[in-house]
Write a protein that holds these residues in place. Structure first.
Motif, PDB file in Angstrom:
ATOM      1  N   ILE A 280       0.839  -1.202   0.000  1.00  0.00           N
ATOM      2  CA  ILE A 280       0.000   0.000   0.000  1.00  0.00           C
ATOM      3  C   ILE A 280       0.872   1.248   0.000  1.00  0.00           C
ATOM      4  O   ILE A 280       0.608   2.216  -0.720  1.00  0.00           O
ATOM      5  CB  ILE A 280      -0.945  -0.008   1.219  1.00  0.00           C
ATOM      6  CG1 ILE A 280      -1.909  -1.195   1.118  1.00  0.00           C
ATOM      7  CG2 ILE A 280      -1.719   1.311   1.309  1.00  0.00           C
ATOM      8  CD1 ILE A 280      -2.805  -1.365   2.328  1.00  0.00           C
ATOM      9  N   GLY A 281       1.940   1.229   0.798  1.00  0.00           N
ATOM     10  CA  GLY A 281       2.845   2.377   0.846  1.00  0.00           C
ATOM     11  C   GLY A 281       3.527   2.618  -0.488  1.00  0.00           C
ATOM     12  O   GLY A 281       3.696   3.782  -0.900  1.00  0.00           O
ATOM     13  N   PHE A 282       3.882   1.541  -1.168  1.00  0.00           N
ATOM     14  CA  PHE A 282       4.529   1.688  -2.480  1.00  0.00           C
ATOM     15  C   PHE A 282       3.579   2.331  -3.482  1.00  0.00           C
ATOM     16  O   PHE A 282       3.972   3.224  -4.247  1.00  0.00           O
ATOM     17  CB  PHE A 282       4.979   0.313  -2.979  1.00  0.00           C
ATOM     18  CG  PHE A 282       5.682   0.339  -4.303  1.00  0.00           C
ATOM     19  CD1 PHE A 282       7.011   0.716  -4.394  1.00  0.00           C
ATOM     20  CD2 PHE A 282       5.006  -0.001  -5.471  1.00  0.00           C
ATOM     21  CE1 PHE A 282       7.663   0.748  -5.620  1.00  0.00           C
ATOM     22  CE2 PHE A 282       5.646   0.030  -6.700  1.00  0.00           C
ATOM     23  CZ  PHE A 282       6.982   0.398  -6.766  1.00  0.00           C
ATOM     24  N   ILE A 283       2.323   1.891  -3.494  1.00  0.00           N
ATOM     25  CA  ILE A 283       1.335   2.469  -4.409  1.00  0.00           C
ATOM     26  C   ILE A 283       1.075   3.932  -4.053  1.00  0.00           C
ATOM     27  O   ILE A 283       0.913   4.785  -4.946  1.00  0.00           O
ATOM     28  CB  ILE A 283       0.029   1.648  -4.364  1.00  0.00           C
ATOM     29  CG1 ILE A 283       0.280   0.251  -4.941  1.00  0.00           C
ATOM     30  CG2 ILE A 283      -1.078   2.351  -5.143  1.00  0.00           C
ATOM     31  CD1 ILE A 283      -0.909  -0.684  -4.815  1.00  0.00           C
TER      32      ILE A 283
ATOM     33  N   THR B 155       1.489   9.627  -5.254  1.00  0.00           N
ATOM     34  CA  THR B 155       1.927  10.961  -4.852  1.00  0.00           C
ATOM     35  C   THR B 155       2.866  11.568  -5.881  1.00  0.00           C
ATOM     36  O   THR B 155       2.777  12.756  -6.214  1.00  0.00           O
ATOM     37  CB  THR B 155       2.626  10.894  -3.478  1.00  0.00           C
ATOM     38  OG1 THR B 155       1.736  10.291  -2.524  1.00  0.00           O
ATOM     39  CG2 THR B 155       3.006  12.288  -2.998  1.00  0.00           C
ATOM     40  N   SER B 156       3.775  10.751  -6.414  1.00  0.00           N
ATOM     41  CA  SER B 156       4.720  11.245  -7.425  1.00  0.00           C
ATOM     42  C   SER B 156       3.982  11.720  -8.680  1.00  0.00           C
ATOM     43  O   SER B 156       4.291  12.787  -9.232  1.00  0.00           O
ATOM     44  CB  SER B 156       5.710  10.141  -7.794  1.00  0.00           C
ATOM     45  OG  SER B 156       6.429   9.695  -6.660  1.00  0.00           O
ATOM     46  N   VAL B 157       2.980  10.939  -9.107  1.00  0.00           N
ATOM     47  CA  VAL B 157       2.204  11.323 -10.292  1.00  0.00           C
ATOM     48  C   VAL B 157       1.421  12.607 -10.035  1.00  0.00           C
ATOM     49  O   VAL B 157       1.409  13.529 -10.875  1.00  0.00           O
ATOM     50  CB  VAL B 157       1.252  10.175 -10.706  1.00  0.00           C
ATOM     51  CG1 VAL B 157       0.274  10.647 -11.778  1.00  0.00           C
ATOM     52  CG2 VAL B 157       2.037   8.982 -11.209  1.00  0.00           C
ATOM     53  N   VAL B 158       0.761  12.692  -8.882  1.00  0.00           N
ATOM     54  CA  VAL B 158      -0.052  13.876  -8.563  1.00  0.00           C
ATOM     55  C   VAL B 158       0.818  15.125  -8.463  1.00  0.00           C
ATOM     56  O   VAL B 158       0.469  16.190  -8.995  1.00  0.00           O
ATOM     57  CB  VAL B 158      -0.840  13.651  -7.250  1.00  0.00           C
ATOM     58  CG1 VAL B 158      -1.500  14.944  -6.786  1.00  0.00           C
ATOM     59  CG2 VAL B 158      -1.889  12.561  -7.441  1.00  0.00           C
ATOM     60  N   LEU B 159       1.971  15.023  -7.806  1.00  0.00           N
ATOM     61  CA  LEU B 159       2.860  16.181  -7.664  1.00  0.00           C
ATOM     62  C   LEU B 159       3.390  16.640  -9.024  1.00  0.00           C
ATOM     63  O   LEU B 159       3.453  17.846  -9.299  1.00  0.00           O
ATOM     64  CB  LEU B 159       4.024  15.840  -6.738  1.00  0.00           C
ATOM     65  CG  LEU B 159       3.693  15.684  -5.251  1.00  0.00           C
ATOM     66  CD1 LEU B 159       4.918  15.239  -4.467  1.00  0.00           C
ATOM     67  CD2 LEU B 159       3.153  16.991  -4.677  1.00  0.00           C
ATOM     68  N   LEU B 160       3.752  15.684  -9.877  1.00  0.00           N
ATOM     69  CA  LEU B 160       4.273  16.048 -11.196  1.00  0.00           C
ATOM     70  C   LEU B 160       3.174  16.668 -12.062  1.00  0.00           C
ATOM     71  O   LEU B 160       3.414  17.636 -12.794  1.00  0.00           O
ATOM     72  CB  LEU B 160       4.858  14.805 -11.878  1.00  0.00           C
ATOM     73  CG  LEU B 160       5.787  15.043 -13.074  1.00  0.00           C
ATOM     74  CD1 LEU B 160       6.891  16.030 -12.732  1.00  0.00           C
ATOM     75  CD2 LEU B 160       6.395  13.723 -13.537  1.00  0.00           C
ATOM     76  N   MET B 161       1.960  16.139 -11.962  1.00  0.00           N
ATOM     77  CA  MET B 161       0.843  16.727 -12.687  1.00  0.00           C
ATOM     78  C   MET B 161       0.564  18.148 -12.196  1.00  0.00           C
ATOM     79  O   MET B 161       0.345  19.071 -12.994  1.00  0.00           O
ATOM     80  CB  MET B 161      -0.418  15.864 -12.520  1.00  0.00           C
ATOM     81  CG  MET B 161      -0.402  14.558 -13.285  1.00  0.00           C
ATOM     82  SD  MET B 161      -1.898  13.568 -12.994  1.00  0.00           S
ATOM     83  CE  MET B 161      -3.165  14.643 -13.645  1.00  0.00           C
ATOM     84  N   GLY B 162       0.563  18.318 -10.874  1.00  0.00           N
ATOM     85  CA  GLY B 162       0.326  19.648 -10.308  1.00  0.00           C
ATOM     86  C   GLY B 162       1.378  20.653 -10.727  1.00  0.00           C
ATOM     87  O   GLY B 162       1.060  21.816 -11.040  1.00  0.00           O
TER      88      GLY B 162
ATOM     89  N   THR C 268       2.079   6.402 -16.522  1.00  0.00           N
ATOM     90  CA  THR C 268       1.762   7.833 -16.461  1.00  0.00           C
ATOM     91  C   THR C 268       2.948   8.633 -15.938  1.00  0.00           C
ATOM     92  O   THR C 268       3.260   9.717 -16.472  1.00  0.00           O
ATOM     93  CB  THR C 268       0.537   8.064 -15.550  1.00  0.00           C
ATOM     94  OG1 THR C 268      -0.564   7.284 -16.023  1.00  0.00           O
ATOM     95  CG2 THR C 268       0.132   9.538 -15.551  1.00  0.00           C
ATOM     96  N   LEU C 269       3.603   8.129 -14.908  1.00  0.00           N
ATOM     97  CA  LEU C 269       4.761   8.822 -14.346  1.00  0.00           C
ATOM     98  C   LEU C 269       5.867   8.950 -15.392  1.00  0.00           C
ATOM     99  O   LEU C 269       6.471  10.021 -15.542  1.00  0.00           O
ATOM    100  CB  LEU C 269       5.274   8.061 -13.114  1.00  0.00           C
ATOM    101  CG  LEU C 269       6.490   8.654 -12.393  1.00  0.00           C
ATOM    102  CD1 LEU C 269       6.161  10.030 -11.831  1.00  0.00           C
ATOM    103  CD2 LEU C 269       6.964   7.718 -11.282  1.00  0.00           C
TER     104      LEU C 269
END
Length: 658
Positions: A6-9, A14-21, A286-287
């Protein structure tokens, strides 16, 4: 699921959301860019660009990543092989080959429907695999081997077409590496309902798929129709792959990496594995794509996402490999690697006849050839000078075939995996990667410089394999997954280089396809010495090769130090592969095919299996090198391509014996 998965996902999300933001805040305000998803400002170029290109690209990557992950889980579960992926059945290579053929010979089909041509090629490939394995009720081993043969065939013909039509097919190379550039919402609207429907169908078969972890007889006793289950599940996986390939190109590594990463982070039950793989596949693709979009100028368009995904996903797999749980080798034992008491005996008389045939073939092929005036015999023309370049090539082909066949036999018996070959464990790929870096970084363009670079790359691969597997006793599945990650990394760099259109890339492509064009007398002597030493060592280890396939427990009870023997055999395979690869390129399919062909001839005991594989590999390479120079004279078809076509014909005929 446990905390770590769960932590890995969550970290990936988080990495995808931050990069999108961050990307949404580059131009205009974050709020305006966010609203461009549903309500674009048609007076703003940035808002229009986001609405018609950026947002569709994000959703396409999420959908395609999830689809390929589900396809990968289905194939690995049905085929019971951790190295199975959506490309295993030849779907991706079939789609690519069909597009090449249509581009060259039926361009009106491309204008009619680009996606239809690609999907038709993928479905035809699936049909051929099913036809080859139907008599054995779609047995996992037969399906895997059929898919490998088909991949070799499509790859061989595609390479020949690419070498002969470089300019016409240059744009197709970018598509073939997986390009996710979008110009509207058409692909999203096309893919979403179809992929969701297929994923739902896959989830309906979770319970019967779970029973496949039992033996075949156990699954049948519980009322599971194995043939129907395999047809439906493999059909769903192929349809998912075909949809993605037809729309955005080949992004095959996600289908291998997502289930592998899911297993490496500790998820083993099938339903959680499906869910975790969907998230990991979608987020990883996506990342990668978001990172590519940050590249400067035209690099964001020219660098294909499918290749870059492998470049980023391979190190991630290597980082997670230490968490791989130990498994008994008997879990991966197959009819292609199992010891048999009914194996055919290879007499000394037969060996001498076979060796004599090889030398007779060398004599004939060095004297007979086609030229500008048609077929000629050297005794009638008196042109003895041609032997100066014919003989080194033919002898190098024999020696390289012997070494790669030996390496393939050892690694298949050691791992118990019919998909194992010198390339799969990463040695050939490391060598090729070293050559690529040396050539394109400007360090050296000379033959000696490329050899040094290739040797350093091979040593790096061996060191990485030893570093990641020493503590776990060189467990076969883990060694193979390490090699797959290294191979994926090399394949990604190779694809990016080819998609860039550099003229040197086609010279590299010929070498990667397995040509003996660059062999000279100066390289032949070291190759002969290396062959003699390596084969001598291999035959002294034949007892290990008989015992190790029985499983770790049985091997220890018979007095074999399993970890030490595996490490020494791995070093031997590395030496054999490096020596052959540096001279004639990474001809991994010889290491894949020769052991199978020898086994189809009836030789299963280690010593006889080694001898037969060497004779088969040498003969196949000798004939292939000669034939490649005659078929399209004055064009020179790479030896590796010809060998894969010839060997594949016999493999398909011999599948009925398995």
């Amino acid at each position: 699921m446990r905390i770590f998965p769960i932590g890995f996902i969550i970290i990936l999300t988080t990495s995808v959301v931050l990069l999108m933001g961050w990307q949404l805040s580059l131009n205009d305000t974050f709020t305006l860019n966010l609203t461009s998803l549903l309500q674009p400002n048609w007076l703003s170029n940035n808002s229009i660009k986001l609405h018609l290109t950026w947002w569709p690209r994000v959703f396409t990557t999420l959908i395609c990543g999830a689809a390929l992950a589900v396809a990968g889980v289905l194939m690995q579960q049905v085929l019971r092989n951790p190295l199975a992926s959506p490309t295993t059945l030849g779907v991706a290579s079939g789609a690519s080959f069909s597009l090449m053929m249509a581009t060259l010979y039926a361009p009106w089909l491309i204008e009619l429907s680009y996606s239809f041509v690609a999907m038709a090629g993928g479905l035809i490939a699936m049909g051929i695999v099913f036809a080859l394995s139907w008599r054995r009720a779609l047995s996992p081993t037969i399906v895997v081997i059929s898919g490998l043969i088909l991949n070799l065939y499509f790859g061989a013909f595609s390479t020949v077409l690419l070498i002969m039509n470089q300019e016409k097919l240059a744009g197709l190379m970018i598509w073939g590496a997986g390009s996710l550039v979008q110009t509207g919402w058409g692909n999203v609207a096309y893919l979403t309902p179809r992929i969701i429907a297929l994923i739902i169908v896959a989830f309906l078969f979770v319970k019967p798929l779970t029973l496949l972890q039992l033996s075949e007889s156990g699954a049948k006793s519980l009322g599971v129709s194995l043939t129907k289950l395999r047809i439906i599940c493999l059909g769903v996986a192929v349809l998912l792959t075909s949809l993605v390939v037809a729309t955005v190109g080949i992004i095959g590594f996600i289908g291998l990496a997502a289930p592998a990463i899911t297993r490496l982070i500790g998820v083993h039950r099938l339903l959680p594995k499906f869910l975790a793989s969907i998230f990991i596949g979608a987020l990883l693709l996506t990342l990668t794509d978001l990172v590519i979009q940050q590249l400067p100028d035209l690099m964001s368009i020219m660098v294909p996402t499918g290749a870059a995904t492998a470049a980023l996903g391979a190190p991630l797999m290597l980082w997670l490999l230490p968490k791989l749980a130990m498994r008994s080798q008997t879990h991966t034992e197959t009819v292609l690697t199992r010891h048999s008491e009914q194996g055919r005996h290879l007499s000394k008389y037969t060996i001498w006849i076979a060796l004599g045939s090889v030398f007779i073939g060398l004599f004939i092929f060095s004297c007979l050839s086609i030229g500008n005036q048609g077929w000629s015999w050297i005794f009638t023309t008196g042109n003895w000078s041609v032997l100066e370049w014919r003989l080194p090539r033919l002898i190098a082909a024999i020696l390289a075939g012997a070494m790669l066949a030996t390496a393939g036999t050892i690694i298949q018996r050691l791992s118990g995996n019919p998909m194992a070959s010198p390339e799969v464990i990463g040695i050939s790929s490391g060598t090729a990667l070293g050559v690529i870096v040396t050539l394109f970084s400007g360090l050296s363009s000379s033959l000696a410089g490329m050899y040094v670079g290739g040797f350093i790359g091979a040593l790096s691969s061996v060191s990485l394999i030893i570093l990641l597997n020493r503590k776990t006793g060189f467990q076969p599945e883990k060694v193979l997954l390490t090699g797959v990650a290294i191979t994926a990394l090399m394949g990604a760099i190779q694809t990016i280089v080819l998609a860039g259109g550099d003229p040197r890339s086609y010279q590299l492509l010929a070498w990667l396809a397995g040509t003996t064009y660059y062999v000279t007398n100066s390289t032949l002597i070291p190759l002969a010495i290396a062959t003699a030493i390596s084969l001598s060592i291999a035959f002294t280890c034949h007892r290990w090769l008989d015992i190790l396939p029985l499983g770790e427990t049985s091997a220890r009870s018979l007095g074999v130090n399993v970890s030490r023997s595996r490490m020494l055999l791995l070093f031997l395979v590395s030496g054999l592969t490096v020596s052959a690869t540096l001279v004639v390129g990474p001809l991994s399919f010889i290491g894949l095919m020769a052991p199978h062909l020898a086994r189809l001839l009836g030789f299963s005991r280690a010593k006889e299996h080694l001898i037969a594989s060497i004779l088969v590999g040498s003969t196949l390479m000798l004939f292939s090198d000669w034939l490649g120079r005659q078929l399209l004279y004055p064009e020179d078809i790479p030896t590796g391509m010809v060998a894969s076509i010839i060997g594949g014909l016999y493999l398909m005929w011999g599948l009925r014996k398995l």
